[in-house]
Design a protein around this motif. Structure first.
Motif, PDB file in Angstrom:
ATOM      1  N   ASP A  78       1.353   8.763   0.525  1.00  0.00           N
ATOM      2  CA  ASP A  78       1.799   8.111   1.757  1.00  0.00           C
ATOM      3  C   ASP A  78       1.135   6.745   1.911  1.00  0.00           C
ATOM      4  O   ASP A  78      -0.055   6.606   1.634  1.00  0.00           O
ATOM      5  N   PRO A  79       1.881   5.747   2.382  1.00  0.00           N
ATOM      6  CA  PRO A  79       1.268   4.428   2.586  1.00  0.00           C
ATOM      7  C   PRO A  79       0.383   4.349   3.817  1.00  0.00           C
ATOM      8  O   PRO A  79      -0.274   3.354   4.043  1.00  0.00           O
ATOM      9  N   TYR A  80       0.380   5.361   4.642  1.00  0.00           N
ATOM     10  CA  TYR A  80      -0.493   5.403   5.814  1.00  0.00           C
ATOM     11  C   TYR A  80      -0.877   6.849   6.055  1.00  0.00           C
ATOM     12  O   TYR A  80      -0.199   7.760   5.603  1.00  0.00           O
ATOM     13  N   PRO A  81      -2.029   7.149   6.660  1.00  0.00           N
ATOM     14  CA  PRO A  81      -2.958   6.224   7.315  1.00  0.00           C
ATOM     15  C   PRO A  81      -3.770   5.411   6.296  1.00  0.00           C
ATOM     16  O   PRO A  81      -3.638   5.624   5.087  1.00  0.00           O
ATOM     17  N   THR A  82      -4.602   4.512   6.803  1.00  0.00           N
ATOM     18  CA  THR A  82      -5.418   3.682   5.919  1.00  0.00           C
ATOM     19  C   THR A  82      -6.769   4.310   5.617  1.00  0.00           C
ATOM     20  O   THR A  82      -7.490   3.824   4.750  1.00  0.00           O
ATOM     21  N   ASP A  83      -7.102   5.377   6.284  1.00  0.00           N
ATOM     22  CA  ASP A  83      -8.407   6.011   6.141  1.00  0.00           C
ATOM     23  C   ASP A  83      -8.528   6.730   4.796  1.00  0.00           C
ATOM     24  O   ASP A  83      -7.731   7.623   4.478  1.00  0.00           O
ATOM     25  N   LEU A  84      -9.523   6.379   4.000  1.00  0.00           N
ATOM     26  CA  LEU A  84      -9.752   7.017   2.704  1.00  0.00           C
ATOM     27  C   LEU A  84      -9.922   8.523   2.840  1.00  0.00           C
ATOM     28  O   LEU A  84      -9.468   9.289   1.983  1.00  0.00           O
ATOM     29  N   ALA A  85     -10.537   8.967   3.914  1.00  0.00           N
ATOM     30  CA  ALA A  85     -10.816  10.394   4.095  1.00  0.00           C
ATOM     31  C   ALA A  85      -9.535  11.229   4.075  1.00  0.00           C
ATOM     32  O   ALA A  85      -9.548  12.386   3.644  1.00  0.00           O
ATOM     33  N   ALA A  86      -8.417  10.640   4.528  1.00  0.00           N
ATOM     34  CA  ALA A  86      -7.159  11.379   4.575  1.00  0.00           C
ATOM     35  C   ALA A  86      -6.640  11.707   3.175  1.00  0.00           C
ATOM     36  O   ALA A  86      -5.857  12.640   2.998  1.00  0.00           O
ATOM     37  N   TYR A  87      -7.069  10.946   2.173  1.00  0.00           N
ATOM     38  CA  TYR A  87      -6.583  11.112   0.804  1.00  0.00           C
ATOM     39  C   TYR A  87      -7.611  11.770  -0.114  1.00  0.00           C
ATOM     40  O   TYR A  87      -7.285  12.158  -1.230  1.00  0.00           O
ATOM     41  N   TYR A  88      -8.840  11.861   0.353  1.00  0.00           N
ATOM     42  CA  TYR A  88      -9.947  12.169  -0.553  1.00  0.00           C
ATOM     43  C   TYR A  88      -9.802  13.526  -1.237  1.00  0.00           C
ATOM     44  O   TYR A  88      -9.893  13.619  -2.465  1.00  0.00           O
ATOM     45  N   ASP A  89      -9.581  14.582  -0.499  1.00  0.00           N
ATOM     46  CA  ASP A  89      -9.556  15.918  -1.097  1.00  0.00           C
ATOM     47  C   ASP A  89      -8.477  16.053  -2.163  1.00  0.00           C
ATOM     48  O   ASP A  89      -8.711  16.611  -3.239  1.00  0.00           O
ATOM     49  N   VAL A  90      -7.284  15.546  -1.858  1.00  0.00           N
ATOM     50  CA  VAL A  90      -6.167  15.681  -2.805  1.00  0.00           C
ATOM     51  C   VAL A  90      -6.328  14.744  -3.994  1.00  0.00           C
ATOM     52  O   VAL A  90      -6.192  15.152  -5.153  1.00  0.00           O
TER      53      VAL A  90
END
Length: 325
Positions: A78-90
């Motif tokens: 996904d292009p958003y949100p911009t927060d790294l934490a939202a993508y980190y686990d995956v």
């Protein structure tokens, strides 16, 4: 040889699965859930499907038990949100899990699917290569930052003896985009008479089937520790969108949006994110990515991974035909 494939329900993943089968590999694919009509994929029944969570190391360890190689294509894109934490686990955590497992197994090759966006993009006259610096100015994108972190983990593991190769696809187009991902832009043009697009910038495009061929070829042709940009045609938006409209076979009214206006809207989006404390589709970093030149060279992958360079127009035509079914 049996290959474990993650991300097998995504645009690249479905084609990697088909290419693996075409080249004679057995395929075990990890999935969380199937997109609608996924069973219409021509090679669906030839794949050994395993329901598992890529964020759980035990699930991955069990799935990898009888496999001799891994292609890790799963990611949150996904292009958003911009927060790294939202993508980190995956994006990062799953890569770390796989590396921990592979370190304990001899003779297992790992092909990691990153993104071209971790490298600073070039211009039409001088497209970026694998020797280009990392795009630190774009790390405000949580997606790009997470893929950069995961790619670093892979390259660090290579220094510790892990047999791994990285492929970095650009913007992929083609059929069987079930979710859809990049195919959303094709559906947008197909479904609208008035087409608004960025009035500046452009992208590097590649037929997803060519990218899949290069990714599978990396299992035997990729040099350990090397990165390979999977790029074919560099097109400005002023060329891409009129071509897409022409391929649609319908009369379209094209409206290029001024870059300053889009970037102003991105600034407002970032302000809105702070106020409402949630991600918005258009923010400062996404507006930057949308309006800048994002051009890359795929010569290394073409030479070393034998990646074909099919016309992007063909990928557009096949994607439209598939979406129109």
């Amino acid at each position: 040889m049996k290959v474990l494939l993650t991300g097998a329900t995504g645009l690249l993943g479905v084609h990697v699965a088909g290419e693996l089968l075409r080249q004679g590999y057995a395929v075990k694919a990890v999935y969380r859930s199937f997109p609608r009509q996924m069973n219409k994929l021509p090679w669906f029944s030839d794949i050994e499907w395993v329901k598992a969570a890529i964020t759980e190391r035990s699930d991955l360890e069990t799935a990898l038990t009888d496999c001799q190689a891994v292609i890790h294509a799963a990611a949150r894109t996904d292009p958003y949100p911009t927060d790294l934490a939202a993508y980190y686990d995956v994006n990062v955590g799953s890569t770390e899990h796989l590396l921990e497992i592979v370190r304990r197994r001899e003779g297992v090759r790992l092909v990691y699917v990153s993104t071209a966006s971790v490298f600073r993009p070039g211009s039409l006259a001088s497209p970026a290569t694998e020797e280009s610096p990392y795009a630190f100015d774009l790390m405000a994108s949580g997606y790009i930052a997470s893929k950069y972190e995961a790619q670093l983990r892979i390259l660090e593991a290579v220094q510790q003896g892990v047999d791994a190769v990285v492929v970095n696809p650009t913007f992929m187009l083609g059929p069987y985009d079930f979710k859809p991902s990049s195919g959303a832009v094709i559906r947008y043009v197909m479904q609208n008479r008035a087409v608004f697009y960025p009035g500046g910038g452009g992208k590097s495009f590649v037929d997803v089937r060519d990218a899949a061929r290069a990714t599978v070829n990396a299992l035997r042709l990729g040099r350990v520790g090397e990165c390979y940009l999977l790029a074919s045609e560099n097109l400005s938006y002023d060329h891409f969108f009129p071509l897409l409209a022409h391929v649609s076979g319908q009369k379209k009214h094209l409206f290029p949006m001024p870059v300053p206006l889009l970037r102003m809207a991105g600034d407002l989006g970032s302000f809105g994110e702070r106020i409402f404390r949630r991600g918005l589709p258009l923010n400062r970093i996404n507006a930057t990515l949308l309006t800048q030149e994002n051009y890359y060279s795929g010569k290394k992958a073409q030479n070393e991974l034998e990646m074909p360079t099919s016309p992007v127009r063909r990928a557009m035509e096949d994607a439209m035909q598939w979406f129109g079914q």
